[in-house]
Design an enzyme around this catalytic site. Structure first.
Site, mmCIF file in Angstrom:
data_model
loop_
_atom_site.group_PDB
_atom_site.id
_atom_site.type_symbol
_atom_site.label_atom_id
_atom_site.label_comp_id
_atom_site.label_asym_id
_atom_site.label_seq_id
_atom_site.Cartn_x
_atom_site.Cartn_y
_atom_site.Cartn_z
ATOM 1 N N GLU A 503 0.835 -1.230 0.000
ATOM 2 C CA GLU A 503 0.000 0.000 0.000
ATOM 3 C C GLU A 503 0.854 1.259 0.000
ATOM 4 O O GLU A 503 0.634 2.188 0.770
ATOM 5 C CB GLU A 503 -1.001 -0.005 1.169
ATOM 6 C CG GLU A 503 -2.082 -1.065 0.967
ATOM 7 C CD GLU A 503 -3.354 -0.829 1.755
ATOM 8 O OE1 GLU A 503 -3.460 0.198 2.443
ATOM 9 O OE2 GLU A 503 -4.250 -1.691 1.663
HETATM 10 C C1 LIG Z 1 3.097 -9.540 0.509
HETATM 11 C C2 LIG Z 1 2.671 -8.571 -0.525
HETATM 12 C C3 LIG Z 1 1.329 -8.392 -0.797
HETATM 13 C C4 LIG Z 1 0.935 -7.525 -1.816
HETATM 14 N N1 LIG Z 1 -0.397 -7.462 -2.184
HETATM 15 C C5 LIG Z 1 -0.724 -6.775 -3.314
HETATM 16 C C6 LIG Z 1 -2.045 -6.838 -3.849
HETATM 17 O O1 LIG Z 1 -2.938 -7.493 -3.292
HETATM 18 N N2 LIG Z 1 -2.324 -6.180 -4.997
HETATM 19 C C7 LIG Z 1 -1.368 -5.457 -5.656
HETATM 20 O O2 LIG Z 1 -1.654 -4.891 -6.688
HETATM 21 N N3 LIG Z 1 -0.104 -5.350 -5.163
HETATM 22 C C8 LIG Z 1 0.231 -6.011 -4.033
HETATM 23 N N4 LIG Z 1 1.518 -5.938 -3.549
HETATM 24 C C9 LIG Z 1 2.481 -5.110 -4.242
HETATM 25 C C10 LIG Z 1 2.975 -3.925 -3.443
HETATM 26 O O3 LIG Z 1 2.022 -2.908 -3.430
HETATM 27 C C11 LIG Z 1 4.320 -3.517 -4.058
HETATM 28 O O4 LIG Z 1 5.242 -4.468 -3.611
HETATM 29 C C12 LIG Z 1 4.742 -2.155 -3.715
HETATM 30 O O5 LIG Z 1 3.971 -1.242 -4.419
HETATM 31 C C13 LIG Z 1 6.213 -1.907 -4.024
HETATM 32 O O6 LIG Z 1 6.544 -2.311 -5.302
HETATM 33 P P1 LIG Z 1 7.855 -3.220 -5.521
HETATM 34 O O7 LIG Z 1 7.822 -4.322 -4.538
HETATM 35 O O8 LIG Z 1 7.924 -3.543 -6.946
HETATM 36 O O9 LIG Z 1 9.053 -2.273 -5.108
HETATM 37 P P2 LIG Z 1 9.750 -1.149 -6.002
HETATM 38 O O10 LIG Z 1 8.711 -0.278 -6.614
HETATM 39 O O11 LIG Z 1 10.759 -1.771 -6.867
HETATM 40 O O12 LIG Z 1 10.449 -0.283 -4.868
HETATM 41 C C14 LIG Z 1 11.718 -0.660 -4.307
HETATM 42 C C15 LIG Z 1 12.122 0.431 -3.328
HETATM 43 O O13 LIG Z 1 12.276 1.669 -4.022
HETATM 44 C C16 LIG Z 1 11.543 2.676 -3.357
HETATM 45 N N5 LIG Z 1 11.107 3.657 -4.351
HETATM 46 C C17 LIG Z 1 10.455 3.461 -5.507
HETATM 47 N N6 LIG Z 1 10.238 4.626 -6.125
HETATM 48 C C18 LIG Z 1 10.773 5.587 -5.355
HETATM 49 C C19 LIG Z 1 10.866 7.011 -5.425
HETATM 50 N N7 LIG Z 1 10.371 7.710 -6.438
HETATM 51 N N8 LIG Z 1 11.471 7.662 -4.421
HETATM 52 C C20 LIG Z 1 11.996 6.989 -3.378
HETATM 53 N N9 LIG Z 1 11.917 5.672 -3.254
HETATM 54 C C21 LIG Z 1 11.308 4.969 -4.217
HETATM 55 C C22 LIG Z 1 10.399 1.970 -2.671
HETATM 56 O O14 LIG Z 1 9.943 2.715 -1.566
HETATM 57 C C23 LIG Z 1 11.087 0.673 -2.244
HETATM 58 O O15 LIG Z 1 11.745 0.902 -1.037
HETATM 59 C C24 LIG Z 1 1.909 -6.782 -2.513
HETATM 60 C C25 LIG Z 1 3.262 -6.927 -2.193
HETATM 61 C C26 LIG Z 1 3.648 -7.821 -1.231
HETATM 62 C C27 LIG Z 1 5.116 -7.971 -0.962
#
Ligand SMILES: Cc1cc2nc3c(=O)[nH]c(=O)nc-3n(C[C@H](O)[C@H](O)[C@H](O)COP(=O)(O)OP(=O)(O)OC[C@H]3O[C@@H](n4cnc5c(N)ncnc54)[C@H](O)[C@@H]3O)c2cc1C
Length: 820
Positions: A503
Site C-alpha cells: 500500500e
Molecule cells: C506480501 C505482498 C502483498 C501484496 N499485495 C498486493 C495486492 O494485493 N495487490 C497489488 O496490486 N499489489 C500487491 N503488492 C504489491 C505492493 O504494493 C508492491 O510491492 C509495492 O507497491 C512496491 O513495489 P515493488 O515491490 O515492486 O518495489 P519497487 O517499486 O521496486 O520499490 C523498491 C524500493 O524503491 C523505493 N522507491 C520506488 N520509487 C521511489 C521514489 N520515487 N522515491 C523513493 N523511493 C522509491 C520503494 O519505496 C522501495 O523501497 C503486494 C506486495 C507484497 C510484498
C-alpha cells in the site's frame, strides 16, 4: 542618535506586528504614511532621504492597493514566469494529488491550528452491535487460530477457520447492510483487524484485504446497480473471494506505468457479437490471488478503432473478471516471509471480457486511477495502521509481562535501566499509534477521506511497528528467536517488511507523497495558484499570490517570535498539563509553514526531485499530526492522569523529531544565505528541545511492567485469553503470579540475609522458610505457582532431529481445488 535608534526599534516592532497579524495592504500603507508624517514632523526624516522614502512608500501603496496597476506591472510578469515554471502534470499525477479530502492537515499547514476545532470533533465510538461482534465472533476467531500451525504446518488457515470467517461476515465488514454486509464504521473495522492481528497475521491479512482497496470497495463506490446487486451480497457472505491486481513485475511503486493493456474490440462472446476488451497482463504479489474467485484487474485501456469515442488512449481501467474465465492464469503462490496468507501472480494473453465487466461499466473506462486513488485515500489509514497498533499493543503487553517474569542477576530484567529504554519506546510509541489510529478512524467516520493523513498513518504506524517489534525482540532475547508454538513474537518480526512495503512502500511514501501531496492539497494558497495558472486567470492568481506572500511574511514574523517565547502567550485550550504542548505545536506549525513556503519559493518545481528535503518536511508535518492526535486522544479519554507519562513521552519524542527534521532541512538547504536567515527565524534561541528524559522513560516502563488501569487501557483491544493453556494466557498469568509472589520472595530473601535460612537452592530455601514459619502454606503455594509459570514462559520449543524434513501435504485450498 538616541532618537534615531528609538525610532528604528519602534519601526521594527510595528513592522513585526503588522506582519504577525497579516495586516492588509491598506493597513500597511496607512501605517507607513502615519510613520513618515511623524518622522517628518519630528524633523528626523527630512530633505532628499525623506523624498526618496516618500516616493518608495507611495509606490508600494499604489501597487498594493490599486489592483489593475499591480496586476499589469507586477503580478502579470510573475504569472507568466510561474506558468512557464509550473511542471506539466500527467493525468495520473493530477488524480493522485486531487484524491481525498483535507482535514486537520489543512490547519497544520496554516501555521495557526485551531485546537478547539480539533477537540470538538466527535470521538470514534463503537455501536453495541459492533462491540458485540468484537467480543463475540472476533474473539472466537482468535481462539480458533494457532499461528504456528497455520504458518509452519498448514501454510494456510484451517478449513473451519475459513468457513467461520465467511459465515460470520468478516469479509464484508465494509459492505453496507442493504447488500448483506456488516456495514461497520471505520473504527469498528480497525478494532476487528487490530484484535485479529494480535493473534494471527495470516488471519488478519486474509480478513483485511477484502475489506481494503479491492473489488468490494470499488464496487460500492463505482459499480453499476447490476454489479452491486450481483457481487456485493456474494462478497459479504464469502461466496466470492476477491483479490485486486495492480502491481506488475515492471510496475511496482510506479504502478501507473503498468504495461498491461486492454484493447477495445468486438468479439463473439457466449454466442453473441459483443463489445468488450481484449486484455493482456502479468501481475504479481496479489494477495488472496491463489484462492480468488473474482479478480479485480487494473490495465491501460486503448480504443484504436474508436469504437466508444474519439480518444485512442483511455487510461487506467478496472475490471472484475471471474477467475474461472477462459485465459485467466491464477493459483500459483508466492511465499512472503513465512506468512501463510494467500499471495501469488496471475496473467493472461488476449483475454476477451465484455464491457459490462468494467467496474462501473463503459462510462468508467479510463477512470481507474482516480477510483483507486480515492479509495486509497481512506483505506490506507485502516488496514496497515491497525496491524501496526496491534503490534504495539501486543508488544506492550507481552514485553512488559516478560520483562517482569524473566529474571537475570536475581532481578526482573524490566527493572534494569537498559531494558527500561526499549520498554519506554514500546509504551510511548504504542500510545501515539493508538491515538493516530483512533483519531484518524474518527475522521473517516465523519465522512472525511484524508489522503495525506492516511499516508502519514500508514507510514508512521508501520515504521513504529518496526521499532517496537525490534525492541520487543531484544527484550525477549533467545525466547523471541527460537520459533515454535511457544514463540509469540518471531512471526510478527518476520512480517514487518511486508507492512512496510505494501500500500505504498514506505521510502516512497515518505520521500514523495506525504509532503509532496500535502504541500499542494493542504496549503492554503498553492493549489489556488496552480488552478489559477491552469485556468489562465490573472485575477485568481493575483489573489492567491499576494495572499501567499502575506502568509509567508506573517509566518516568518510569528515563527521568530514564537521561537523566542517558545509559543508562550499563544491562546490554546485550557489544561495546565497540556497547555505548553499545544503552544509548542503552534510554534512548530508556524515554523513548518515558513519552511515549506521558503522551500517552494526557492526550489520551485524541482522540489519534487529533492526527495530528502521533501521527506524531512514530511517528517515535520507527520509529527505535527501525530502530536495533535495524541493530545486529542488524551482529551477524549477524559485526561486520565495515570496515562499522562505515555502522552508526555510521545509528545517529547515527536517534538524532538520535529527539531531534528527542521535542523536537517536548514542544514541542507540549497541556498546558504536563506538557510542562515531561516535558522534565525526558526531557532532564534538554538535547538532547545530534548528527548524524553530517563525519568519519564522510567515512568512509562513502570506502566508496562506493573498491572494497572493505565496498562489495561494501553493494551485494550488485543486478544488476551483467560486461559493458562494458551501461550499468551499463560504469559499474563505468569506476570500476575510473579508479582503476587514477590512479597513471598522478599520474606525468604530477608530470612536468608538474617542468617535464618541456610539451605541452598530455591526449593530447599522455600522448604526451610515453611519450617521456620517465615512464610505460610498459602504463600508457599503462591510462590510455587509463580515459579512453575515462570519456568513454562521462559522455555522455548525444541524439535525432533527430523525437523523440517516432513513434506507439507498441501493446503486446504489445494485440497478444495483438487476435489473440484
Ligand atoms: C506480501 C505482498 C502483498 C501484496 N499485495 C498486493 C495486492 O494485493 N495487490 C497489488 O496490486 N499489489 C500487491 N503488492 C504489491 C505492493 O504494493 C508492491 O510491492 C509495492 O507497491 C512496491 O513495489 P515493488 O515491490 O515492486 O518495489 P519497487 O517499486 O521496486 O520499490 C523498491 C524500493 O524503491 C523505493 N522507491 C520506488 N520509487 C521511489 C521514489 N520515487 N522515491 C523513493 N523511493 C522509491 C520503494 O519505496 C522501495 O523501497 C503486494 C506486495 C507484497 C510484498
Amino acid at each position: 542618535m538616541l532618537t534615531l535608534i528609538a525610532c528604528l526599534v519602534v519601526g521594527i516592532i510595528v513592522v513585526w506586528m503588522l506582519a504577525y497579524h497579516t495586516a492588509s495592504a491598506l493597513v500597511w500603507s496607512l501605517t507607513a504614511g502615519v510613520a513618515l508624517l511623524v518622522l517628518a514632523g519630528a524633523g528626523i526624516l527630512t530633505g532628499w532621504p525623506a523624498a526618496a522614502v516618500w516616493l518608495v512608500s507611495a509606490g508600494i501603496a499604489v501597487f498594493s492597493t490599486a489592483t489593475p496597476i499591480r496586476q499589469k506591472f507586477i503580478t502579470g510578469p510573475i504569472f507568466r514566469i510561474y506558468k512557464k515554471l509550473l511542471p506539466q502534470m500527467s493525468s495520473t499525477e493530477q488524480e493522485a494529488l486531487e484524491a481525498g479530502t483535507v482535514w486537520f492537515d489543512g490547519d497544520l499547514f496554516s501555521g495557526k491550528p485551531d485546537w478547539n476545532k480539533l477537540l470538538a470533533y466527535p470521538a470514534a465510538k463503537l455501536t453495541a452491535e459492533e462491540q458485540a461482534f468484537i467480543d463475540g465472533p472476533t474473539e472466537e476467531l482468535c481462539a480458533m487460530v494457532n499461528e504456528w500451525q497455520v504458518t509452519h504446518e498448514l501454510h494456510d488457515l484451517p478449513p473451519q477457520v475459513w468457513q467461520f470467517i465467511k459465515d460470520k461476515g468478516f469479509l464484508g465488514m465494509i459492505i453496507p447492510k442493504e447488500f448483506g454486509g456488516l456495514g461497520f464504521s471505520a473504527y469498528a473495522h480497525s478494532q476487528v483487524v487490530m484484535k485479529i492481528s494480535t493473534r494471527s497475521g495470516t488471519a488478519a491479512v486474509s480478513v483485511m484485504v477484502p475489506n481494503s482497496l479491492g473489488p468490494g470497495e470499488l464496487l460500492m463506490h463505482y459499480g453499476t446497480p447490476e454489479q452491486k446487486n450481483h457481487y456485493l451480497p456474494r462478497l459479504a457472505k464469502g461466496l466470492e473471494i476477491p483479490c485486486f491486481a495492480l502491481t506488475a513485475p515492471h510496475a511496482g511503486s510506479d504502478a501507473a506505468s503498468m504495461p498491461d493493456t486492454g484493447i477495445i474490440c468486438r468479439q463473439m462472446f457466449e454466442g453473441k457479437d459483443t463489445l468488450g476488451i481484449r486484455i493482456t497482463w502479468e501481475k504479481r504479489y496479489i494477495t488472496l490471488g491463489p484462492i480468488a474467485t473474482i479478480l479485480g484487474l487494473a490495465f491501460k485501456c486503448y480504443d484504436p478503432d474508436k469504437l466508444v469515442g474519439d480518444k485512442v488512449e483511455l487510461g487506467i481501467t478496472c475490471a472484475l473478471i471471474p477467475t474461472s474465465h477462459k485465459g485467466v492464469n491464477i493459483g500459483r503462490r508466492h511465499y512472503p516471509l513465512n506468512a501463510a496468507f494467500m499471495n501469488g501472480p496471475n496473467w493472461g494473453t488476449d483475454v476477451f471480457i465484455p464491457m459490462d465487466w468494467v467496474i462501473g461499466g463503459q462510462p468508467m473506462l479510463g477512470q481507474g486511477w482516480r477510483m483507486l486513488m480515492e479509495c486509497l485515500a481512506a483505506g490506507r489509514s485502516i488496514s496497515l495502521p491497525s496491524q501496526g497498533i496491534a503490534a504495539g499493543k501486543f508488544a506492550s503487553m507481552a514485553t512488559g509481562a516478560y520483562a517482569r517474569v524473566r529474571s537475570q542477576f536475581k532481578t526482573p530484567i524490566g527493572k534494569f535501566e537498559g531494558i527500561e529504554e526499549p520498554l519506554a519506546r514500546i509504551g510511548g510509541n504504542t500510545y501515539l499509534m493508538d491515538a493516530c489510529r483512533t483519531v484518524t478512524a474518527g475522521a473517516l467516520d465523519m465522512g472525511e477521506k484524508p489522503s495525506v493523513l492516511s499516508a502519514i498513518s500508514k507510514y508512521h504506524m508501520t515504521e513504529r511497528m518496526r521499532i517496537i517489534i525490534n525492541d520487543a525482540m531484544d527484550v525477549h532475547g533467545g525466547k523471541g528467536i527460537c520459533l515454535g508454538p511457544n514463540n509469540y513474537l518471531g512471526r510478527a518480526y518476520q512480517a514487518v517488511p511486508i507492512a512496510i512495503t505494501v500500500e505504498g512502500a514506505n521510502i516512497l511514501t515518505r520521500s514523495l507523497i506525504i509532503f509532496g501531496q500535502g504541500a499542494i492539497r493542504c496549503h492554503p494558497w498553492v493549489l489556488k495558484e496552480m488552478k489559477a495558472a491552469q485556468a489562465d486567470s490573472l485575477q485568481a492568481f493575483d489573489d492567491a499570490f499576494w495572499g501567499h506572500i502575506k502568509f509567508t511574511v506573517a509566518n516568518a514574523a510569528r515563527s521568530m517570535w514564537m521561537g523566542i517565547t517558545g509559543g508562550r502567550g499563544v491562546a490554546v485550550p485550557a489544561g495546565a498539563d497540556t497547555k505548553r504542548f499545544y503552544q509548542q505545536l503552534t510554534r512548530f506549525s508556524t515554523a513548518f509553514a515558513l519552511l515549506a513556503d521558503t522551500s517552494m519559493f526557492v526550489i520551485g518545481a524541482s522540489l519534487k526531485r529533492k526527495e530528502k528535503l521533501s521527506a524531512r518536511l514530511g517528517d515535520v508535518l507527520s509529527h505535527l499530526y501525530l502530536s495533535s492526535a495524541a493530545l486529542k486522544f488524551y482529551d477524549q479519554r477524559g485526561r486520565q492522569a495515570d496515562e499522562f507519562p505515555l502522552l508526555k513521552w510521545a509528545l517529547y519524542d515527536c517534538a524532538f523529531q520535529i527539531q531534528v527534521a527542521m535542523d536537517a532541512i536548514i542544514e541542507n538547504f540549497p541556498n546558504r544565505a536563506i538557510a542562515f536567515v531561516l535558522r534565525r527565524l526558526v531557532f532564534p534561541r538554538g535547538m532547545t528541545l530534548i528527548r524524553p528524559s530517563d525519568e519519564l522513560g522510567h515512568k512509562v516502563a513502570q506502566i508496562l511492567i506493573n498491572p494497572s488501569a493505565a496498562r489495561d487501557r494501553l493494551i485494550q483491544g488485543i486478544y488476551l485469553p483467560n486461559n493458562e493453556q494458551d501461550v499468551i494466557g499463560k504469559l499474563e498469568a505468569a506476570f500476575n503470579a510473579v508479582i503476587a509472589a514477590e512479597p513471598v520472595d522478599a520474606k525468604i530473601k530477608a530470612a536468608k540475609k538474617a542468617g535464618r535460612i541456610t539451605a541452598k537452592g530455591a526449593e530447599a530455601e522455600a522448604d526451610e522458610a515453611i519450617k521456620l514459619a517465615v512464610i505460610t502454606d498459602t504463600e508457599l503455594a503462591q510462590w510455587r505457582r509463580a515459579r512453575m509459570l515462570q519456568h513454562e514462559v521462559i522455555m522455548v520449543d525444541d524439535f525432533d532431529a527430523s525437523f523440517g524434513k516432513q513434506a507439507v501435504d498441501g493446503s486446504y485450498w489445494q485440497q478444495v481445488r483438487a476435489a473440484e
